[in-house]
Write an enzyme that holds these catalytic residues in place. Structure first.
Site, mmCIF file in Angstrom:
data_model
loop_
_atom_site.group_PDB
_atom_site.id
_atom_site.type_symbol
_atom_site.label_atom_id
_atom_site.label_comp_id
_atom_site.label_asym_id
_atom_site.label_seq_id
_atom_site.Cartn_x
_atom_site.Cartn_y
_atom_site.Cartn_z
ATOM 1 N N THR A 48 -46.104 12.966 30.581
ATOM 2 C CA THR A 48 -45.031 12.298 31.762
ATOM 3 C C THR A 48 -43.894 13.504 30.739
ATOM 4 O OG1 THR A 48 -46.454 10.281 32.019
ATOM 5 C CG2 THR A 48 -43.435 10.702 32.483
ATOM 6 N N TYR A 136 -54.960 9.111 22.080
ATOM 7 C CA TYR A 136 -54.777 9.125 23.780
ATOM 8 C C TYR A 136 -55.566 9.949 24.069
ATOM 9 C CZ TYR A 136 -52.229 10.618 28.014
ATOM 10 O OH TYR A 136 -51.743 10.967 29.202
ATOM 11 N N LYS A 164 -53.842 5.302 23.562
ATOM 12 C CA LYS A 164 -53.388 4.572 24.766
ATOM 13 C C LYS A 164 -54.622 5.228 25.367
ATOM 14 C CE LYS A 164 -50.554 7.186 28.246
ATOM 15 N NZ LYS A 164 -49.722 8.020 28.793
#
Length: 301
Positions: A48, A136, A164
């Protein structure tokens, strides 16, 4: 093992000015908004945050600036991953000098690797770094998916502390949690699965939605973690349309558009990302209107 954080970690956008340079004034404002809403951790330069289109110098500038603004009020998690083990190590070592409390490291993409290669990649990094690593896993972007058995092997390294998880296979996620037997903390990487993931032991979420509804996401995640499943589920259902439309186009195009709609200009995304179509923007605006009172309250507008 004490978790890095419990609850909501915001995947913070990186704001740019009209010339395409980092807008540190807006970046500071966004950080302060998150802290005022009791967000539990701040992630800088993740997906993001457009980490993939920032230069190394820009990323390190953001890490240093964020560290100064946050001033240890919440953990600073720095996106330092790449598809090169050596390059990742160099960025990560410099991030630690800039004040990183932990690393968010995406699985290698494009060149990808085998499961054994993943283990060697993360072990090599964990051996050489001082700060802990959050793995991640985001197979929709990388084409690489970490298997539960691989998580289990990685979980035995003391410097690999969390995941994550942005896969959407619930069965696989549950198996991963079971096999790791509390040696790894798991964080949900999908805003539409917070209630599900926290119900079987995830410690929270790394959230895109939290950019515009930080207190809402924090409350929802803590309800799930505390076993208040009905309250968490109600909040999850209530925001589902908005979450869907925050991913109607490639992240972070919609969330930056959403911020601009309410008067916080985080600038355009860097190419190859571009503006949303008018039709998609209208759908996003429509889904935001139901929550506009909450959004304006959380953003102090």
């Amino acid at each position: 093992m004490t978790p890095l954080f419990i609850g909501s970690g915001v995947a913070l956008v990186t704001p740019f000015d009209k010339d395409g340079k980092i807008n540190f004034k807006v970046f500071k404002k966004l950080i302060e908004i998150q802290i005022a809403n009791k967000t539990d951790a701040i992630v800088v330069c993740g997906t993001t945050g457009e980490g993939s289109t920032l230069t190394v110098d820009e990323r390190l500038e953001l890490f240093s600036f964020a560290n100064e603004v946050i001033n240890k009020r919440v953990p600073l998690i720095c996106g330092t991953g790449s598809n090169s083990t050596a390059f990742t190590l160099d960025v990560a070592k410099n991030a630690e000098k800039c004040g990183a409390d932990a690393h968010l490291m995406v699985t290698p993409y494009y060149n990808k690797t085998s499961q054994e290669g993943l283990i060697r990649h993360y072990f090599s990094l964990a051996d050489k770094l001082d700060k802990p690593i959050i793995i991640y896993n985001v197979p929709s972007r990388t084409g690489m998916n970490i298997q539960p058995e691989t998580y289990s092997r990685l979980s035995f390294h003391e410097n690999i502390v969390a995941v994550k998880e942005a896969d959407t296979c619930i069965t696989k996620m549950i198996k991963s949690v079971v096999l790791c037997d509390k040696r790894l903390d798991f964080y949900c990487g999908n805003d539409d699965l917070v209630s599900v993931c926290t119900s079987f032991g995830f410690k929270g979420v790394v959230s895109v939605l939290a950019n515009i509804m930080p207190h809402y996401v924090r409350t929802m995640s803590h309800y799930g973690i505390e076993g208040k499943c009905e309250k968490c589920s109600e909040m999850q259902k209530d925001c589902m349309e908005l979450v869907e439309n925050l991913f109607i186009d490639v992240n972070p195009m919609p969330i930056k558009t959403a911020l601009k709609i309410v008067g916080i200009d985080a600038g355009k995304c860097r190419l190859p990302l571009c503006e949303m179509s008018d039709d998609c923007r209208e759908l996003l605006l429509h889904s935001m209107q139901k929550h506009m009172k909450i959004i304006r309250h959380d953003l102090k507008l």
